[in-house]
Scaffold this motif. Structure first.
Motif, PDB file in Angstrom:
ATOM      1  N   LEU A  25      22.964 -97.440  -6.341  1.00 27.51           N
ATOM      2  CA  LEU A  25      21.810 -98.246  -6.738  1.00 27.51           C
ATOM      3  C   LEU A  25      20.613 -97.411  -7.202  1.00 27.51           C
ATOM      4  CD1 LEU A  25      21.865-101.185  -4.156  1.00 27.51           C
ATOM      5  CD2 LEU A  25      22.648-101.156  -6.530  1.00 27.51           C
ATOM      6  N   PRO A  26      20.277 -96.293  -6.532  1.00 28.06           N
ATOM      7  CA  PRO A  26      19.186 -95.469  -7.068  1.00 28.06           C
ATOM      8  C   PRO A  26      19.468 -94.930  -8.467  1.00 28.06           C
ATOM      9  CG  PRO A  26      19.584 -94.914  -4.776  1.00 28.06           C
ATOM     10  CD  PRO A  26      20.690 -95.826  -5.191  1.00 28.06           C
ATOM     11  N   LEU A  27      20.721 -94.591  -8.744  1.00 24.31           N
ATOM     12  CA  LEU A  27      21.064 -94.127 -10.087  1.00 24.31           C
ATOM     13  C   LEU A  27      20.863 -95.240 -11.113  1.00 24.31           C
ATOM     14  CD1 LEU A  27      24.321 -92.096  -9.311  1.00 24.31           C
ATOM     15  CD2 LEU A  27      22.048 -91.194  -9.805  1.00 24.31           C
ATOM     16  N   ILE A  28      21.306 -96.451 -10.753  1.00 23.32           N
ATOM     17  CA  ILE A  28      21.105 -97.591 -11.644  1.00 23.32           C
ATOM     18  C   ILE A  28      19.612 -97.853 -11.849  1.00 23.32           C
ATOM     19  CG2 ILE A  28      21.430-100.079 -11.893  1.00 23.32           C
ATOM     20  CD1 ILE A  28      23.928 -98.570 -12.436  1.00 23.32           C
ATOM     21  N   ALA A  29      18.851 -97.747 -10.772  1.00 20.46           N
ATOM     22  CA  ALA A  29      17.408 -97.992 -10.862  1.00 20.46           C
ATOM     23  C   ALA A  29      16.733 -96.988 -11.800  1.00 20.46           C
ATOM     24  CB  ALA A  29      16.782 -97.923  -9.470  1.00 20.46           C
ATOM     25  N   MET A  30      17.139 -95.722 -11.726  1.00 14.38           N
ATOM     26  CA  MET A  30      16.556 -94.712 -12.612  1.00 14.38           C
ATOM     27  C   MET A  30      16.905 -94.987 -14.070  1.00 14.38           C
ATOM     28  SD  MET A  30      16.787 -91.064 -10.596  1.00 14.38           S
ATOM     29  CE  MET A  30      18.550 -91.146 -10.318  1.00 14.38           C
TER      30      MET A  30
ATOM     31  N   THR B  75      35.089-101.867  -8.617  1.00 13.79           N
ATOM     32  CA  THR B  75      34.179-101.535  -7.515  1.00 13.79           C
ATOM     33  C   THR B  75      34.778-100.536  -6.529  1.00 13.79           C
ATOM     34  OG1 THR B  75      34.969-103.495  -6.322  1.00 13.79           O
ATOM     35  CG2 THR B  75      32.986-103.744  -7.669  1.00 13.79           C
ATOM     36  N   LYS B  76      36.086-100.399  -6.503  1.00 17.34           N
ATOM     37  CA  LYS B  76      36.711 -99.471  -5.561  1.00 17.34           C
ATOM     38  C   LYS B  76      36.410 -98.014  -5.894  1.00 17.34           C
ATOM     39  CE  LYS B  76      40.556-102.541  -4.357  1.00 17.34           C
ATOM     40  NZ  LYS B  76      42.030-102.697  -4.319  1.00 17.34           N
TER      41      LYS B  76
ATOM     42  N   ARG C 253      29.017 -95.354  -2.641  1.00 16.72           N
ATOM     43  CA  ARG C 253      28.343 -96.329  -1.783  1.00 16.72           C
ATOM     44  C   ARG C 253      27.015 -96.746  -2.413  1.00 16.72           C
ATOM     45  NH1 ARG C 253      24.425 -94.111   1.469  1.00 16.72           N
ATOM     46  NH2 ARG C 253      24.255 -91.830   1.457  1.00 16.72           N
ATOM     47  N   LEU C 254      26.539 -97.921  -2.024  1.00 18.74           N
ATOM     48  CA  LEU C 254      25.358 -98.503  -2.656  1.00 18.74           C
ATOM     49  C   LEU C 254      24.123 -97.617  -2.521  1.00 18.74           C
ATOM     50  CD1 LEU C 254      25.723-102.276  -1.670  1.00 18.74           C
ATOM     51  CD2 LEU C 254      26.297-101.166  -3.835  1.00 18.74           C
ATOM     52  N   GLY C 255      24.037 -96.880  -1.414  1.00 20.42           N
ATOM     53  CA  GLY C 255      22.884 -96.013  -1.223  1.00 20.42           C
ATOM     54  C   GLY C 255      22.770 -94.923  -2.271  1.00 20.42           C
TER      55      GLY C 255
END
Length: 217
Positions: A49-54, A39-40, A44-46
């Protein structure tokens, strides 16, 4: 990995393994969990997370249409994690040093310089996006379709202008082709085992799935 030569070569081998087969991608994920700070190295999540969502959305659409959605999800996730690890571990000048070490002061310098300029542009682009996000928050503007398009156009125009300025600066300084540097690399005792282990996913990606289970058994 501290040695950028082994890090970049391992990233190439692992990327090819993840792209070649689902088995290779699973092996890459296991390697990533063992030999990286996990995780290091993630953004950042912002951003992450959008990349994962796509990726998930594309995989679901593929599966819904009868395609290999799960395989796509595993492969793209492995490639995304590898890219995050490689980008987070790369310091300024390392790509140029590796390129010169591998290809010499002429071709290697050219390739390394282009790569370094690209990485610098990514860093600058990330800073500009963060500044725009803060400015929008201060003005009370919520991100949406109406704001994303003009912001994207602004970023593209800014990058084009910056590239033109860099090109003019190189011409003014008399740059023609090639250059000379003396690459120096630092290494860690764990670099060699990590790199050698990175070859395993490459081997597994070339084997049929049933042969992998035979080897494991």
């Amino acid at each position: 990995m501290q040695d950028p030569r082994l890090r970049l070569l391992a990233a190439v081998v692992l990327s090819l393994a993840a792209f070649a087969s689902t088995t290779g991608a699973v092996a890459v994920l296991v390697w990533w969990l063992i030999f990286t700070p996990r995780t290091k190295v993630l953004p950042r999540l912002g951003v992450f997370l959008p990349l994962i969502a796509m990726i998930v959305a594309t995989a679901l659409l593929s599966a819904w249409g009868g395609g290999a959605g799960l395989s796509y999800l595993i492969r793209m996730l492995a490639l995304l994690l590898l890219a995050a690890w490689t980008y987070a571990g790369t310091e300024d000048g390392e790509v140029l040093a590796v390129a010169v070490w591998a290809l010499g002061n002429r071709v290697g310098f050219e390739i390394g310089l282009i790569a370094e300029m690209g990485l610098t542009s990514l860093a600058v682009l990330r800073q500009e996006i963060e500044q725009m996000r803060v400015a929008m928050a201060l003005k009370g503007i919520r991100p949406g379709a109406r704001s994303i398009v003009p912001l994207a156009v602004t970023l593209i125009v800014t990058q084009i202008r910056r590239s033109d300025e860099i090109a003019r600066l190189l011409v003014v300084r008399g740059y023609a082709i090639g250059g000379r540097i003396c690459p120096r690399f630092s290494a860690d005792p764990r670099d060699i085992p990590a790199f050698l282990t990175a070859i395993i996913p490459g081997v597994l990606s070339c084997l049929p799935l049933r042969d992998v289970f035979i080897l494991v058994g």
